[in-house]
Design a protein around this motif. Structure first.
Motif, PDB file in Angstrom:
ATOM      1  N   UNK B  27      47.004  28.996  35.859  1.00 30.48           N
ATOM      2  CA  UNK B  27      48.268  29.389  35.253  1.00 30.48           C
ATOM      3  C   UNK B  27      49.347  28.462  35.795  1.00 30.48           C
ATOM      4  N   UNK B  28      50.006  27.741  34.891  1.00 28.47           N
ATOM      5  CA  UNK B  28      51.061  26.805  35.315  1.00 28.47           C
ATOM      6  C   UNK B  28      52.297  27.571  35.740  1.00 28.47           C
ATOM      7  N   UNK B  29      53.075  26.932  36.573  1.00 24.28           N
ATOM      8  CA  UNK B  29      54.337  27.543  36.970  1.00 24.28           C
ATOM      9  C   UNK B  29      55.264  27.594  35.755  1.00 24.28           C
ATOM     10  N   UNK B  30      55.905  28.709  35.557  1.00 27.10           N
ATOM     11  CA  UNK B  30      56.880  28.824  34.486  1.00 27.10           C
ATOM     12  C   UNK B  30      56.302  28.942  33.096  1.00 27.10           C
ATOM     13  N   UNK B  31      55.056  29.334  32.978  1.00 28.07           N
ATOM     14  CA  UNK B  31      54.510  29.532  31.630  1.00 28.07           C
ATOM     15  C   UNK B  31      54.228  31.017  31.382  1.00 28.07           C
ATOM     16  N   UNK B  32      54.120  31.341  30.104  1.00 25.95           N
ATOM     17  CA  UNK B  32      53.652  32.679  29.746  1.00 25.95           C
ATOM     18  C   UNK B  32      52.201  32.531  29.348  1.00 25.95           C
ATOM     19  N   UNK B  33      51.359  33.069  30.169  1.00 21.83           N
ATOM     20  CA  UNK B  33      49.929  32.888  29.955  1.00 21.83           C
ATOM     21  C   UNK B  33      49.331  34.222  29.526  1.00 21.83           C
ATOM     22  N   UNK B  34      48.788  34.256  28.312  1.00 19.58           N
ATOM     23  CA  UNK B  34      48.230  35.513  27.825  1.00 19.58           C
ATOM     24  C   UNK B  34      46.752  35.582  28.133  1.00 19.58           C
ATOM     25  N   UNK B  35      46.316  36.785  28.469  1.00 17.29           N
ATOM     26  CA  UNK B  35      44.887  37.004  28.660  1.00 17.29           C
ATOM     27  C   UNK B  35      44.474  38.064  27.660  1.00 17.29           C
ATOM     28  N   UNK B  36      43.586  37.706  26.763  1.00 17.57           N
ATOM     29  CA  UNK B  36      43.163  38.670  25.759  1.00 17.57           C
ATOM     30  C   UNK B  36      41.669  38.914  25.889  1.00 17.57           C
ATOM     31  N   UNK B  37      41.257  40.039  25.352  1.00 18.34           N
ATOM     32  CA  UNK B  37      39.849  40.414  25.412  1.00 18.34           C
ATOM     33  C   UNK B  37      39.716  41.858  25.007  1.00 18.34           C
ATOM     34  N   UNK B  38      38.514  42.234  24.634  1.00 22.18           N
ATOM     35  CA  UNK B  38      38.287  43.611  24.250  1.00 22.18           C
ATOM     36  C   UNK B  38      38.370  44.490  25.490  1.00 22.18           C
ATOM     37  N   UNK B  39      38.386  45.796  25.250  1.00 25.79           N
ATOM     38  CA  UNK B  39      38.283  46.694  26.387  1.00 25.79           C
ATOM     39  C   UNK B  39      36.961  46.453  27.074  1.00 25.79           C
ATOM     40  N   UNK B  40      37.024  46.398  28.395  1.00 23.22           N
ATOM     41  CA  UNK B  40      35.779  46.184  29.117  1.00 23.22           C
ATOM     42  C   UNK B  40      35.426  44.720  29.256  1.00 23.22           C
ATOM     43  N   UNK B  41      36.329  43.840  28.803  1.00 27.49           N
ATOM     44  CA  UNK B  41      36.038  42.404  28.932  1.00 27.49           C
ATOM     45  C   UNK B  41      36.327  41.917  30.339  1.00 27.49           C
ATOM     46  N   UNK B  42      37.038  42.716  31.120  1.00 21.27           N
ATOM     47  CA  UNK B  42      37.307  42.339  32.500  1.00 21.27           C
ATOM     48  C   UNK B  42      38.736  41.933  32.777  1.00 21.27           C
ATOM     49  N   UNK B  43      39.631  42.158  31.785  1.00 22.46           N
ATOM     50  CA  UNK B  43      41.041  41.786  31.979  1.00 22.46           C
ATOM     51  C   UNK B  43      41.648  42.567  33.143  1.00 22.46           C
ATOM     52  N   UNK B  44      41.484  43.887  33.081  1.00 28.07           N
ATOM     53  CA  UNK B  44      42.141  44.726  34.091  1.00 28.07           C
ATOM     54  C   UNK B  44      41.581  44.459  35.476  1.00 28.07           C
ATOM     55  N   UNK B  45      40.276  44.276  35.549  1.00 29.78           N
ATOM     56  CA  UNK B  45      39.675  43.996  36.851  1.00 29.78           C
ATOM     57  C   UNK B  45      40.273  42.730  37.443  1.00 29.78           C
ATOM     58  N   UNK B  46      40.375  41.707  36.599  1.00 28.26           N
ATOM     59  CA  UNK B  46      40.906  40.430  37.066  1.00 28.26           C
ATOM     60  C   UNK B  46      42.346  40.602  37.570  1.00 28.26           C
ATOM     61  N   UNK B  47      43.134  41.379  36.834  1.00 30.44           N
ATOM     62  CA  UNK B  47      44.525  41.558  37.235  1.00 30.44           C
ATOM     63  C   UNK B  47      44.623  42.392  38.502  1.00 30.44           C
ATOM     64  N   UNK B  48      43.698  43.355  38.635  1.00 24.58           N
ATOM     65  CA  UNK B  48      43.721  44.152  39.857  1.00 24.58           C
ATOM     66  C   UNK B  48      43.340  43.298  41.059  1.00 24.58           C
ATOM     67  N   UNK B  49      42.515  42.311  40.834  1.00 23.57           N
ATOM     68  CA  UNK B  49      42.196  41.387  41.924  1.00 23.57           C
ATOM     69  C   UNK B  49      43.449  40.604  42.313  1.00 23.57           C
ATOM     70  N   UNK B  50      44.192  40.152  41.310  1.00 22.34           N
ATOM     71  CA  UNK B  50      45.436  39.421  41.586  1.00 22.34           C
ATOM     72  C   UNK B  50      46.450  40.302  42.294  1.00 22.34           C
ATOM     73  N   UNK B  51      46.451  41.591  41.933  1.00 23.28           N
ATOM     74  CA  UNK B  51      47.446  42.492  42.514  1.00 23.28           C
ATOM     75  C   UNK B  51      47.004  43.050  43.855  1.00 23.28           C
ATOM     76  N   UNK B  52      45.821  42.638  44.315  1.00 27.79           N
ATOM     77  CA  UNK B  52      45.369  43.078  45.630  1.00 27.79           C
ATOM     78  C   UNK B  52      44.741  44.449  45.654  1.00 27.79           C
ATOM     79  N   UNK B  53      44.462  45.010  44.479  1.00 28.02           N
ATOM     80  CA  UNK B  53      43.858  46.350  44.435  1.00 28.02           C
ATOM     81  C   UNK B  53      42.348  46.248  44.635  1.00 28.02           C
ATOM     82  N   UNK B  54      41.738  45.216  44.057  1.00 26.08           N
ATOM     83  CA  UNK B  54      40.318  44.956  44.289  1.00 26.08           C
ATOM     84  C   UNK B  54      40.173  43.639  45.049  1.00 26.08           C
ATOM     85  N   UNK B  55      39.078  43.528  45.770  1.00 31.59           N
ATOM     86  CA  UNK B  55      38.721  42.262  46.408  1.00 31.59           C
ATOM     87  C   UNK B  55      37.579  41.629  45.619  1.00 31.59           C
TER      88      UNK B  55
END
Lengths: 382, 508
Positions: B27-55
């Motif tokens: 993800x470049x600095x200063x960009x709007x980067x969209x992540x799309x995918x069906x439910x269960x594609x792993x979007x939320x998991x990935x974001x929770x990793x970024x947010x420090x909720x999952x390791x």
């Protein structure tokens, strides 16, 4: 389907693990009072299981707990806490006693069923009040049943000591005062013991054992409750309401109706709890009539995870512990409260272990689904 | 210049599944980067990793060029990563200001330095051009405003990378526009935005780059100018998706559902449905658009008998059903697909076959004497599972183990198989992925073809416009306007959804 059996095995294993875990923890307590845990457990087993009469006493101890466990579990299954089994069984027992001593001259085949029916009716009557208040006025059943337990204690006291006190008691040399108890039940109202039946198989029970036909009746009742829950539309509704009341309501089931019928059923079973003691051991009701079966029933239901057939086993387990407690008290000088601690630890362990086990099973099931999905996804339907 | 976020080979396993499988993302600095995918594609998991909720189990994370381990949500904040959750985490009774500073208050000794806090938040407001009344209580503000509070919360904590989880799911088109304006402004101030969504139109509009996830893997990163919506859908689902449903013309039949001056009151006495009248004929889908909480749910529940009508009449299949019990209404041929599957549609711990007959368990074909005919029920369930393509390992498994789409299929199988005449479908595709939603739409259109009357309530405007024959907009308990979908744009309807032009609507 292999996994299906594995899951069933895990469910059965949960209570076993809990028992082992609680035994380990209570070992610490036993060590703290300076006894050897191994010896204490050994004594419990030996005392309870090595003699036929001990085993029979164990089953006799279990009899009221089967009924009270079932009564509590029906409440739990529909998401209600029937803490009032305690009061319901006292009222049930009293009504049964009333039918037992006030009616005379009936043959046993009519009198005994009538007495049992009165017991169930008494329990039902006492359970109607809280469920009526809940459905009509929104009174929480835990509060009302606890309150009704106290009322039942006092009411029974009053009925036994004032209204129906047996005045025909003979005083020894005209001294002292008569006992506060009801008149004795007619012999036709008494429950036959199992001695004769077991004698047919060459099992001779001594006279001091009071194991009676209510024990097999309890097992039959558990089987009937199981059938009701799993194989009838009403049982289906009861479980649906218990696990998701809103979904049940949306599907057209009236939770209130289920609550009333289910709670009355729970009360009717509760009314049978005291009968084993009343109809085979005491033969009358007095101030010392056993208490706490209702509360023990909560523990029995919890350990069995509200499974009607599991309740038979957990009731027998409690019967074993009670018998074992007598053993370690007389033979080893270990206070019987030790067993209460063991029971408490057991309940806590089962709650924790059941939770962990269920989570694990859920994950297993999820995994299975994912495997199914990924194998099917490779050939998407047109 | 260093990239804002670089993920290398991120893998996260849960028992039985690989939620993220060697994910690489830049993800470049200063960009709007969209992540799309069906439910269960792993979007939320990935974001929770970024947010420090999952390791993550494997892989490396670089934030602004430095390798980092995000061990906790607190660490994520330290690294200037702020998460805006899909479900707002606000204290209703607190003011906007209190919510923003909660947990990161500036102090004066042991006391709260309100002046300093207020000044800091006001600076943020003017810098990013947000409009918000800081002293309003959160319970009084709109959903769009509440979302701005959430965004301000993370900005106040110094976030430079904002992660937004399905931010538009709850917004009306106008509010989406305002959100996008805010996001563009944030971008111009140098903030980096990661935007998770499955609404493809929006993603194409706002994103600088789009990364598509499918079944835990990165399917590709594309530029919005180079792809079409169909391309994205195909990447997400892994097969071509029909974006246009073929809606055959159907001759409308008799009026099967008619509602006249319906008023439904809350327990407080406030009317939530306030004089709704409508008629739906057989072979017709009547769509109700509107922002959630404007009485749609209550309208649906009144029809099925879950709520009492305080005045007005409801007629279904030629009979007055006002005041009948739910069971009576259902037996007359009214089917209900509730908006909250888990709360109202299913008993999650119960088995699939038990859920398949819930509410119909006293029907003759499921009984043998006074007991349940388990054989017949299992056979019925197996047939439905096959007919609707429900994916499961066994009909004996608790339904909570099924995915949302498969759960919804069970509900559809149950509700539609009894040949209902009237179907009330409340948010039937909520939380479903593209494939499953398409399935639901096709089923509803099938029912339409069979001459059923269908009331479709949905917060998804696109859905309503694509399958309904008529669309009513509900605002504040009233239907404020009615259209044919071919006559309007979503912007037109959006005006009514926000309560604008009510007078004109009433005049109709």
């Amino acid at each position: 389907m292999k996994k299906g059996y594995y899951i069933i095995l895990l469910r059965v294993l949960a209570p076993v693990l809990a028992i082992v875990l609680s035994a380990l923890m209570s070992s610490i307590v036993i060590l703290a009072i300076g006894k050897s845990p191994l010896q204490v457990f050994y004594t419990m087993f030996k005392f309870s299981l090595s003699r036929l009469d001990s085993v029979a006493i164990m089953l006799y101890n279990a009899t009221p707990l089967i009924f009270s466990g079932l009564a509590v579990s029906i409440g739990f299954r529909m998401g209600l806490f029937n803490i009032g089994v305690e009061g319901q069984y006292l009222i049930g027992a009293f009504l049964a006693a009333l039918a037992g001593f006030s009616i005379k001259g009936l043959p046993a085949v009519i009198h005994l069923p009538l007495v049992i029916l009165c017991g169930a009716l008494g329990g039902m009557l006492w359970s109607f009040i809280p469920i009526f208040l809940k459905v009509k006025r929104g009174v929480h059943e835990v509060i009302s049943t606890i309150m009704l337990n106290y009322i039942s204690y006092s009411l029974i006291h009053y009925l036994i000591a004032d209204v129906f006190i047996d005045k025909s008691q003979k005083l020894i040399q005209g001294l002292g005062s008569i006992l506060a108890r009801t008149p004795k039940l007619s012999p036709s109202a008494m429950m036959p013991k199992l001695h004769g039946f077991l004698g047919l198989f060459g099992l001779q029970l001594p006279r001091h054992v009071y194991l009676n036909w209510l024990f097999p009746l309890g097992i039959l009742t558990a089987a009937l409750v199981y059938y009701l829950l799993m194989y009838t539309p009403f049982g289906f509704e009861l479980r649906a309401v218990g696990q998701n009341r809103e979904a049940a309501r949306t599907a057209g089931i009236e939770p209130e109706r289920v609550y009333v019928i289910g709670f009355l059923l729970s009360g009717a079973l509760a009314g049978l709890v005291g009968l084993s003691d009343l109809l085979s051991y005491f033969g009358y009701m007095d101030m010392d009539f056993p208490r706490n079966y209702g509360f023990d029933g909560i523990a029995v239901a919890l350990i069995a995870q509200n499974h009607p057939l599991g309740i038979i086993f957990s009731a027998i387990l409690f019967g074993f512990l009670k018998r074992g407690a007598e053993g370690i008290q007389t033979l080893m000088g270990v206070p019987r409260e030790m067993v209460s601690i063991l029971q408490a630890l057991m309940i806590m362990s089962i709650v924790v272990i059941a939770k962990l086990m269920n989570d694990y099973i859920k994950r297993l099931e999820k995994k299975e689904e994912m495997m199914v999905c990924s194998s099917e996804n490779s050939s998407p339907p047109a | 210049m260093d990239k804002a976020v670089v993920l290398r080979g991120i893998t996260k396993r849960f028992p039985g599944i690989v939620a993220n499988d060697r994910i690489d993302l830049e993800v470049e600095k200063g960009e709007i980067h969209a992540i799309v995918g069906e439910n269960g594609a792993g979007k939320s998991t990935l974001m929770k990793i970024l947010a420090g909720i999952y390791q993550p189990d494997e892989g490396e994370i670089y934030i602004f060029g430095k390798k980092e381990r995000i061990t906790s949500p607190g660490r994520a904040i330290e690294l200037k990563i702020g998460m805006v959750h899909q479900h707002f985490m606000l204290v209703d009774r607190f003011t906007v200001l209190e919510n923003i500073i909660l947990g990161a208050e500036k102090r004066l000794g042991i006391a709260l330095d309100e002046k300093k806090c207020r000044k800091a938040v006001e600076e943020l407001l003017s810098l990013y051009n947000f409009s918000l009344n800081l002293d309003a209580r959160v319970e009084e503000i709109s959903v769009g405003q509440a979302q701005r509070v959430e965004i301000l919360k993370v900005l106040y904590r110094g976030a430079d990378i904002l992660v937004l989880d399905e931010p538009t799911a709850v917004l009306a088109p106008q509010e989406v526009k305002e959100l996008f304006n805010n996001l563009r402004r944030l971008k111009s101030e140098g903030k980096t935005i990661i935007f998770i969504s499955h609404k493809l139109d929006e993603v194409l509009e706002i994103a600088d780059r789009i990364t598509v996830l499918r079944r835990g893997r990165v399917e590709g990163t594309v530029l919005p100018s180079r792809v079409t919506k169909e391309d994205l859908a195909r990447m997400m689902v892994g097969k071509p998706v029909m974006m246009k449903l073929d809606k055959e013309p159907v001759n409308a039949g008799d009026v099967l559902l008619s509602i006249k001056d319906l008023v439904v009151k809350e327990s407080s006495g406030k009317p939530v449905v306030n004089g709704v009248s409508l008629e739906i004929r057989g072979g017709e889908i009547y769509g109700i658009a509107g922002i959630e909480g404007n009485g749609q749910k209550e309208l649906a529940e009144a029809i099925i008998g879950l709520r009492e009508a305080s005045s007005g009449r409801i007629k279904a299949c030629g009979r007055d059903i006002t005041g009948l019990s739910i069971k009576e209404i259902r037996d007359l041929g009214v089917a209900f697909i509730p908006e909250d599957r888990h709360r109202q549609g299913l008993v999650l711990p119960m088995k699939v076959w038990e859920n398949m007959i819930l509410g119909y368990h006293t029907k003759k074909e499921f009984l043998k004497g006074k007991s349940l005919n388990l054989k017949a029920i299992r056979r019925f369930t197996k047939n439905k599972v096959e007919e609707y393509g429900v994916r499961l390992s066994s009909i004996e498994q608790p339904i909570e183990g099924l995915s949302g789409g498969n759960q919804q299929k069970v509900i559809l199988g149950r509700e539609l198989s009894r040949e209902p005449k009237v179907i009330v479908a409340s948010q039937p595709t909520r939380g479903l992925d593209v494939g499953a939603a398409e399935f639901v739409h096709r089923e509803l259109l099938k029912m339409r073809k069979k001459g059923r009357a269908i009331l479709l309530i949905s917060a998804d405007l696109e859905e309503v416009l694509s399958i309904a024959d008529r669309v009513g907009v509900m605002y504040n308990g009233k239907i404020t306007a009615e259209f044919r979908p071919e006559e309007v744009t979503s912007e037109d309807i959006g005006v009514y959804m926000l309560g604008g032009d009510v007078k004109a609507g009433e005049g109709k």
